[in-house]
Design a protein around this motif. Structure first.
Motif, short mmCIF file in Angstrom:
data_model
loop_
_atom_site.label_atom_id
_atom_site.label_comp_id
_atom_site.label_asym_id
_atom_site.label_seq_id
_atom_site.Cartn_x
_atom_site.Cartn_y
_atom_site.Cartn_z
N ARG A 87 -2.48 17.50 7.61
CA ARG A 87 -1.40 18.02 6.76
C ARG A 87 -1.26 17.22 5.48
N GLU A 88 -1.49 15.92 5.54
CA GLU A 88 -1.27 15.11 4.34
C GLU A 88 -2.49 15.02 3.44
N ARG A 101 -2.98 15.97 13.43
CA ARG A 101 -2.11 16.88 12.68
C ARG A 101 -1.56 16.25 11.39
N HIS A 102 -1.04 15.03 11.50
CA HIS A 102 -0.42 14.40 10.34
C HIS A 102 -1.42 14.10 9.23
N SER A 152 -1.53 17.35 18.01
CA SER A 152 -0.36 16.48 18.09
C SER A 152 -0.08 16.18 19.56
N VAL A 192 -5.11 12.13 17.72
CA VAL A 192 -4.19 13.06 17.04
C VAL A 192 -4.56 13.18 15.57
#
Lengths: 302, 302, 302, 302
Positions: D134-135, D130-131, D150, D128
């Motif tokens: 994004r960060e 996505r996090h 995700s 995964v």
């Protein structure tokens, strides 16, 4: 006549193919009664002759069955009542039930296959005391008399490369328990028995029983101390389901139309190593594990 | 002088309190080198005298350490390289590495405590062959030479009521392996060593090592066959963290200002049976279990 | 003066750095009493001003703490008493506690990290009813009044790539519960509070709380319905342990000898993302999960 | 003629009851070929008319099946080849396969029932991103183009009180993926298809499919974005086994002797909510979870 042995781990089902008259003749005694207040039907079968053992395809000894249809449900108070009754029945055939002794509980089966995880689940919830009593004495429990309880989950041969019986035998020789209590998931012949029947026997566990292939016997002969076995059928052999369904249908036909022999059905059905189980088996096995471990905790308290 | 023994399972860390000159004097030989292509630093410590064993608080024997900071990361290809290097190092001290033999892998630790689940995780991923070779012969693998590999997860005493060593001893006596390989999570002294260091030793496992309390030794003396141990530090003893932090701070002060003795710190800190570990320990232990089981699979192939 | 914020999720601990006089001044009211028959000490803290919220570093609202040292032990009857008391305390701040409503229970945390598995464990043991009531009506339970209870374990960001708050918000918008109850493992400042303290609050869960990094708030502001949070501290931040140990030691010295500032200690200790927990954390979290889910089952019964 | 709908999730099996000529007539196109170098047989079925959809009892769309008997075995290199081929097939029907997008992977099924744990297992092993993207941006992966991946395991209704579709819909509305990929254990009609067949389709998941009761559709219609489904049959409906076994036997008889209608068999067999599965299902599901998650990791790499 068929040479196919329909597989069941339940003495209750093995009995079904034998007539009343024959039972007596062969030294099989059967006692049945209801405990109405807890909706449990109890059957005690005693096989007391080799002849009876052969007819039943089960070793000589005592077989107690508790049938409790409500056991499938999530009523916690009811499960406690079942635990208490089961504890009573276990104590009725437990050698030295009122004396201090050392008891090894063996949880057979495969933790990673839901329908076969009953044994491991029971050991997970067991109240083990051996290490505490040995290190701190009974005083640690503020008791004058205590059993020393230990537990092991030997695992399945595909994961360990060893027979469960080899592992248990080694542990028995090292730790010298007075008694072994084995818990295992069983195979029933009929889906109606699944998850609502508990069998207690003093004959141990025979080769080829259960879901997995727990070869080599866990018996007094093999291990040198008494072996009590507690089991619940959680699966039916897939081939058995097919054979039974067809035979049930054929029974309604005139003799000449009964076209399929058991063996031919079995041969065609390609269902080796397959089993049938229910969809909510995870909840059921989790609950049964608690009910049985609670029964053991009660039965082992002095 | 302190009577407090800071706890570490790593020979590498035990060495740090001993000077170079003293090492030689006491029969401790150390060889270090880098395998640059895979970013691994290897240290081989040999303790060849009782004097050295006392100084290190470790038994006489060979200790190989692989330090690989990148091992914490999720690069699958890199982990395969580590597995291959680890297999080479294991074979370098494995008795009879090129002969057919029977090997029992023991996964110590507690499956239900993440930081202590390394041993069980390795056995879960192990390629076990003993039951197949015994039943079908080596032909089942189309090989002329095969080791017979078996594996067991004895569980922790709080769950079984038995010492891991009792269970392993029983299994060894029943199944007669030529060799035992034990895997366990270790305790380091410093958080910088966590999850990036693998120690291989031919001295087995001593009482009180690891996260849990795996009492009684798994050693050649106790079990009768050679015992190789493979471990990775996944925790630091909580009291050690506090003691070390304070001593590090005090070192920067003039002697007269060093106010706290190790024992008084330890006494005050109320950290018995507590340990320190990292937040992503689940992923790390899962990955390390694969890396080590893969190394064993490679090392045991003939 | 230190800019380092020692981390605690417990209002009880946040209070400790504030004097009695200051509490009143700042609109923090505190009520304490013992329930001797069950050996529980209860503290109810109400923060009713922004000023108080700032001093405590906690949002305005109610904080109830049950301290029950015996909760660490395996006495099943005692745990049932704790469940009943906890249910009473939850109901005392549960909006619409005596009306039929729809309640979503959220189990925060990481199922695969033992000390962080409290939330998932509670949801696993929860009595969920929403699907049955919606499909068969309350008649299915032979009840005239029933709450509709649902439960979700959103998982941690490292595994899902999403904030727990994103998932919960989506589920709330789809299923429209009247109320959310969040369960999470907490971080205490002191190891003495671990596993024996339950905090109930109507302020929800703030960013950065708990063992993992459950970012983004689960609060009424963010989710649009009241959020009750229930938590038990299972870990202490590793840096906090070191800071506290040193400060405790320094307190015994004359002022001039207090050599270490909090920030310098913290900087040197290299303990980011490390936490301290106990060795038998698996049994404790398992037992606490039952105790809390049982409390929810009682609190949600009409 | 029977009104009993034999249940299968495989388009491949649905096809078997339809003749070649009828296929063409009804707008069902079929392409088959072997990839000999990896021993995989590939079938691509396209249902392009409502008429065809009705005949097949499957929605209009693309169905790709990989049959790989060797997939049941433990050969790691072979599984990697299967992962690569599966990735290719997935990409062939994945909208925007070569563009940067946001993909939500949904693992349907019940983690606690071995045969139904495929979906959760795949998400557990998924990469995964996505996090992180994004960060920290794509730079965190040293890549110029990255998908944001995700994953969620919604759980089963008996445990959550909610439909999986409600949870997924909520998450989709909050996190706005461009695409959903659902993984689920399927039900086959024949035991010969178990664990060796992978189906990929762009029609999503329909109510009542799979082992559990995942009601409400996960389809583009319902969720608003394209839904690709990947599944492997791990069970056969128990009633289907019996019906098929009897029909197979009857087929060998002269017409007049075919005594049992499908419905009567089914009625008598009392096998509702029961399923058939294999004994080593734990190892198989574990291995398949890796193979599929690896395929997704490859398919989602840009």
């Amino acid at each position: 006549m068929s040479c196919f042995q329909v597989r069941t781990d339940l003495a209750l089902e093995a009995r079904e193919s034998i007539g009343k008259a024959e039972e007596e003749l062969r030294g099989i005694s059967v006692e049945e009664y209801d405990k109405e207040e807890i909706q449990v039907h109890i059957t005690r079968v005693v096989i007391s002759s080799k002849n009876g053992a052969k007819a039943m395809n089960k070793p000589m000894g005592n077989y107690i069955t508790l049938e409790a249809p409500a056991m499938q449900e999530a009523d916690e108070d009811y499960h406690r009542e079942i635990s208490e009754e089961l504890a009573r029945q276990i104590k009725s055939i437990l050698p030295g039930a009122d004396e201090e002794q050392s008891i090894l509980v063996v949880g057979l089966g495969n933790r990673d296959v839901t329908a076969d995880a009953l044994g491991p689940g029971v050991v997970d919830n067991l109240f083990v005391t051996r290490h505490i009593v040995r290190e701190y004495g009974k005083a640690a429990y503020s008791k004058e008399r205590m059993n020393m309880v230990s537990g092991i989950v030997p695992g399945v041969m595909a994961a360990t490369g060893m027979e469960a019986a080899e592992i248990v035998k080694g542990v028995v020789e090292q730790t010298k328990p007075d008694l072994i209590l084995v818990v295992d998931a069983l195979a029933a012949r009929s889906t109606k028995r699944l998850n609502r029947t508990i069998q207690v026997t003093d004959t141990g566990i025979q080769p080829g029983s259960g879901v997995g292939n727990h070869r080599n016997a866990l018996t007094r002969d093999n291990l040198g101390v008494p072996v009590i076995a507690v089991g619940v059928p959680t699966v039916v052999d897939a081939a058995t389901i097919v054979v039974d369904a067809i035979e049930k249908l054929q029974k309604e036909l005139p003799e000449k139309d009964r076209l399929f022999g058991t063996d031919s059905i079995r041969t065609m059905s390609e269902l080796n190593n397959m089993y049938v189980t229910g969809k909510n088996i995870d909840e059921i096995v989790k609950r049964l594990s608690f009910t049985i471990s609670e029964a053991l905790n009660i039965a082992f308290e002095l």
